[in-house]
Design a protein around this motif. Structure first.
Motif, PDB file in Angstrom:
ATOM      1  N   LEU A   1       6.126  14.141  -0.907  1.00 13.21           N
ATOM      2  CA  LEU A   1       4.832  13.770  -1.476  1.00 13.21           C
ATOM      3  C   LEU A   1       3.717  13.782  -0.425  1.00 13.21           C
ATOM      4  CD1 LEU A   1       6.104  10.854  -3.707  1.00 13.21           C
ATOM      5  CD2 LEU A   1       5.035  12.933  -4.538  1.00 13.21           C
TER       6      LEU A   1
ATOM      7  N   ALA B   1       1.381  11.143  -5.987  1.00 13.85           N
ATOM      8  CA  ALA B   1       2.201  11.792  -7.021  1.00 13.85           C
ATOM      9  C   ALA B   1       1.354  12.284  -8.188  1.00 13.85           C
ATOM     10  CB  ALA B   1       3.250  10.816  -7.525  1.00 13.85           C
ATOM     11  N   MET B   2       0.166  11.715  -8.339  1.00 11.37           N
ATOM     12  CA  MET B   2      -0.658  12.053  -9.494  1.00 11.37           C
ATOM     13  C   MET B   2      -1.554  13.274  -9.258  1.00 11.37           C
ATOM     14  SD  MET B   2      -0.262  10.204 -12.169  1.00 11.37           S
ATOM     15  CE  MET B   2       1.062   9.058 -12.445  1.00 11.37           C
ATOM     16  N   LEU B   3      -1.439  13.910  -8.102  1.00 11.05           N
ATOM     17  CA  LEU B   3      -2.290  15.081  -7.833  1.00 11.05           C
ATOM     18  C   LEU B   3      -1.953  16.211  -8.804  1.00 11.05           C
ATOM     19  CD1 LEU B   3      -2.493  15.387  -3.964  1.00 11.05           C
ATOM     20  CD2 LEU B   3      -4.046  14.302  -5.537  1.00 11.05           C
TER      21      LEU B   3
ATOM     22  N   LEU C   1       2.039   6.225  -2.759  1.00 15.09           N
ATOM     23  CA  LEU C   1       3.031   7.058  -3.447  1.00 15.09           C
ATOM     24  C   LEU C   1       2.540   7.416  -4.848  1.00 15.09           C
ATOM     25  CD1 LEU C   1       6.137   7.747  -2.807  1.00 15.09           C
ATOM     26  CD2 LEU C   1       6.622   5.979  -4.451  1.00 15.09           C
ATOM     27  N   MET C   2       1.975   6.409  -5.539  1.00 15.51           N
ATOM     28  CA  MET C   2       1.502   6.624  -6.903  1.00 15.51           C
ATOM     29  C   MET C   2       0.352   7.623  -6.941  1.00 15.51           C
ATOM     30  SD  MET C   2       1.653   2.689  -8.098  1.00 15.51           S
ATOM     31  CE  MET C   2       0.406   2.790  -9.320  1.00 15.51           C
ATOM     32  N   VAL C   3      -0.641   7.402  -6.077  1.00 10.98           N
ATOM     33  CA  VAL C   3      -1.824   8.273  -6.087  1.00 10.98           C
ATOM     34  C   VAL C   3      -1.450   9.693  -5.694  1.00 10.98           C
ATOM     35  CG1 VAL C   3      -4.092   8.654  -5.071  1.00 10.98           C
ATOM     36  CG2 VAL C   3      -3.361   6.359  -5.602  1.00 10.98           C
TER      37      VAL C   3
ATOM     38  N   TRP D   1       0.790  -1.225   0.000  1.00  9.57           N
ATOM     39  CA  TRP D   1       0.000   0.000   0.000  1.00  9.57           C
ATOM     40  C   TRP D   1       0.824   1.278   0.000  1.00  9.57           C
ATOM     41  CZ3 TRP D   1      -0.412   3.350   4.263  1.00  9.57           C
ATOM     42  CH2 TRP D   1       0.130   2.873   5.451  1.00  9.57           C
ATOM     43  N   PHE D   2       2.067   1.195   0.485  1.00 11.50           N
ATOM     44  CA  PHE D   2       2.883   2.419   0.437  1.00 11.50           C
ATOM     45  C   PHE D   2       3.219   2.781  -1.015  1.00 11.50           C
ATOM     46  CE2 PHE D   2       6.542   5.199   1.024  1.00 11.50           C
ATOM     47  CZ  PHE D   2       6.058   6.041   2.010  1.00 11.50           C
ATOM     48  N   PHE D   3       3.408   1.755  -1.856  1.00 11.33           N
ATOM     49  CA  PHE D   3       3.667   1.996  -3.279  1.00 11.33           C
ATOM     50  C   PHE D   3       2.436   2.658  -3.910  1.00 11.33           C
ATOM     51  CE2 PHE D   3       7.249  -0.681  -2.766  1.00 11.33           C
ATOM     52  CZ  PHE D   3       8.079  -0.457  -3.845  1.00 11.33           C
ATOM     53  N   LEU D   4       1.245   2.140  -3.580  1.00  8.44           N
ATOM     54  CA  LEU D   4       0.008   2.685  -4.149  1.00  8.44           C
ATOM     55  C   LEU D   4      -0.205   4.124  -3.682  1.00  8.44           C
ATOM     56  CD1 LEU D   4      -2.365  -0.379  -3.784  1.00  8.44           C
ATOM     57  CD2 LEU D   4      -1.002   0.307  -5.731  1.00  8.44           C
TER      58      LEU D   4
END
Lengths: 288, 267
Positions: free
Chosen positions: B215, B122-124, B118-120, B113-116
């Motif tokens: 982030l 970063a997409m802001l 990070l992804m979400v 979940w930390f990867f997810l």
């Protein structure tokens, strides 16, 4: 159930979880509020055609199901696409970096487990209350520190960055192990064995550890996931060029092909580690 | 242990009181820059010194603690509500619903979940305001952190479904809805409370890790994690004990929360 059937069942489940997990990560990214925004669009030096090309590039990734299916099709042929931010094939980036991450994760897991097992065994053998309190306080303190802060403190102390992973894994392993050993030590057959004069070492090795082997194996799987998650801040802050740093850099650059590949790789590794631990711990296949 | 818990509750209350009260005082403006004092140590004007752009460290610490203390419980609340929906309700219903819920929870738990996160995060959008970025960061934490509480609530709800008092109530003709609302829910509340208090320090630490990577909560709004980045600047500028103030408050707060609500963990 035969060994092969169990193996096949677990493998199928693992593949399903990996595929669904990969799709979910792609969906999360696609529906994040800023998807399609590219920092390059702010670059005033680029021409109108270049801006249009950037917009076209991200619009190709808008249909997430088609993008994911296309990505899986490419993957089955051995290609993972190209990184937009690093201008390199994703497969090459992963090949270069996964070895480094695997090495530091393996080293830190080995150190964390050895220290935790040694301290639990020492506390068990000596029955020392001060030692137990010191270990509990130390692991409690480490549990209150974010992995990134530990990494920065280690840089200040000129210590190797992977020790931050040890600091993340050790307290959880130590706490769980000492709770398990403590609870097993209070069981009647252990008390009876102690009353008969069996040495503490023998009690621990022959009676306590075999009784909790399933939990230890499950904890092994969980600790791999813990170390992988902590690898992102640690690698990013300590400048270790592994998969965690790649994930961070591609997240900052909004590089979808790399993000999906990295998340699938990590999901695959986590799921296979947990399935392996479950398989080894499966009581139904243990000899009677 | 009772004394330790009392001390921890007092410490958490004090930190909450100082951060909530202090952030309302006019002298503690977290944005105001003192252009004559950059990266300075403690002084009469700035008790904890100033950061690299001349902002008062104490004011930022007080505001940052308030942000973490307000938003981490909100995220914990989201995750417990989700855990209730995904875990408790199907656990009590049983059958196919329960099996499906179990599969969903297993899937959620196997995701890194930390990867997810990070992804979400970063997409802001690039123009997201600091307050919105803070709200989204903690909301995402809540939305992704329901796996463990859901598994625990599912197990608890299943045990309640199979318990004798529920069988007796069913035999007595109590409706399904009344059974859940009047007899099962009060028994689930202690577990939900425990999961809530376990989640609060976890989310504070997760936000700290995200902010350290740039982030988390966006500048200029401070958060405890964002303030830890002073440690990073301390590496290149000079090591100052005041750089560690945020880390000290974070450790004291998280450890106090863990000790204060240990009783809930057991329940």
């Amino acid at each position: 159930m035969s060994l092969w059937r169990t193996l096949a069942k677990r493998l199928i489940m693992a593949v399903i979880v990996i595929l669904v997990g990969g799709f979910l990560s792609a969906v999360l990214v696609r529906y994040a509020p800023g998807f399609g925004t590219d920092e390059r669009q702010l670059d005033a030096r680029l021409s109108a055609e270049s801006h249009q090309a950037i917009r076209d590039e991200s619009s190709a990734e808008r249909g997430i199901a088609s993008y994911y299916v296309e990505w899986l099709r490419k993957m089955s042929r051995g290609g993972l696409g190209d990184s937009r931010s690093m201008q390199k094939p994703v497969a090459q980036l992963l090949m270069e970096r996964s070895g480094i991450t695997l090495r530091i994760v393996a080293e830190s897991l080995a150190i964390a487990w050895m220290v935790a097992l040694f301290l639990v065994a020492a506390t068990w053998s000596t029955h020392s209350a001060p030692l137990e309190k010191t270990c509990t306080t130390a692991s409690g303190l480490l549990l209150c520190l974010p992995a990134g802060a530990v990494a920065l403190l280690l840089i200040l102390l000129n210590a190797p960055g992977y020790l931050a992973l040890v600091a993340v894994v050790f307290p959880k392993v130590h706490r769980y192990l000492s709770d398990l050993v403590g609870a097993t030590g209070r069981m009647s057959h252990i008390l009876a064995a102690r009353a008969k004069g069996i040495s503490e070492h023998r009690l621990l090795l022959w009676h306590v550890i075999p009784a909790i082997r399933r939990e230890i194996l499950a904890l092994g799987g969980v600790s791999i996931a813990l170390a992988l998650n902590a690898a992102i801040p640690v690698e990013a802050l300590c400048g270790i060029p592994g998969v965690g740093q790649l994930a961070w850099q591609s997240a900052l650059a909004r590089d979808l092909p790399v993000l999906i590949s990295v998340s699938l790789l990590v999901i695959a590794f986590t799921v296979l580690a947990n399935s392996g631990a479950d398989l080894l711990a499966d009581e139904r296949r243990q000899p009677a | 242990m009772k004394i330790a818990r009392m001390v921890a509750i007092v410490v958490v209350s004090l930190i909450t009181l100082i951060s909530m009260g202090g952030s309302l005082l006019p002298g503690f403006d977290y944005i105001r820059q003192d252009r004559k004092h950059f990266s300075e140590g403690p002084s009469y004007e700035h008790w904890l010194g100033t950061d690299a752009v001349g902002r008062d460290r104490l004011a930022r610490l007080i505001h940052g603690t308030r942000v973490s203390l307000l938003l981490a419980p909100a995220a914990a609340w989201i995750s417990v509500v989700l855990a209730f929906v995904v875990g408790a309700a199907p656990g009590f219903a049983g059958g196919v619903t329960e099996r499906m819920a179990k599969a969903i929870i297993d899937l959620a738990l196997s995701l890194p979940w930390f990867f997810l996160l990070l992804m979400v995060r970063a997409m802001l959008p690039l123009n997201t305001s600091p307050a919105v970025s803070a709200a989204i960061t903690f909301s995402v934490l809540g939305l992704l952190g329901w796996g463990v509480p859901a598994r625990i609530l599912l197990a608890r709800a299943r045990r309640l479904r199979q318990s004798e008092f529920v069988a007796l109530a069913r035999a007595g003709g109590v409706s399904h809805r009344r059974l859940f609302g009047v007899h099962v829910l009060p028994n689930l509340l202690p577990v939900m409370t425990a999961q809530f208090w376990i989640a609060v320090p976890v989310f504070i630490l997760a936000e700290a890790n995200l902010s350290l990577l740039g982030l988390g909560v966006a500048e200029p709004l401070p958060s405890l994690g964002g303030l830890l980045r002073d440690l990073e600047s301390g590496l290149s500028v000079r090591s100052d004990l005041c750089n560690f103030a945020a880390l000290f408050v974070l450790v004291v707060m998280v450890s106090s929360l863990q000790v204060a609500f240990m009783k809930h963990e057991v329940s």
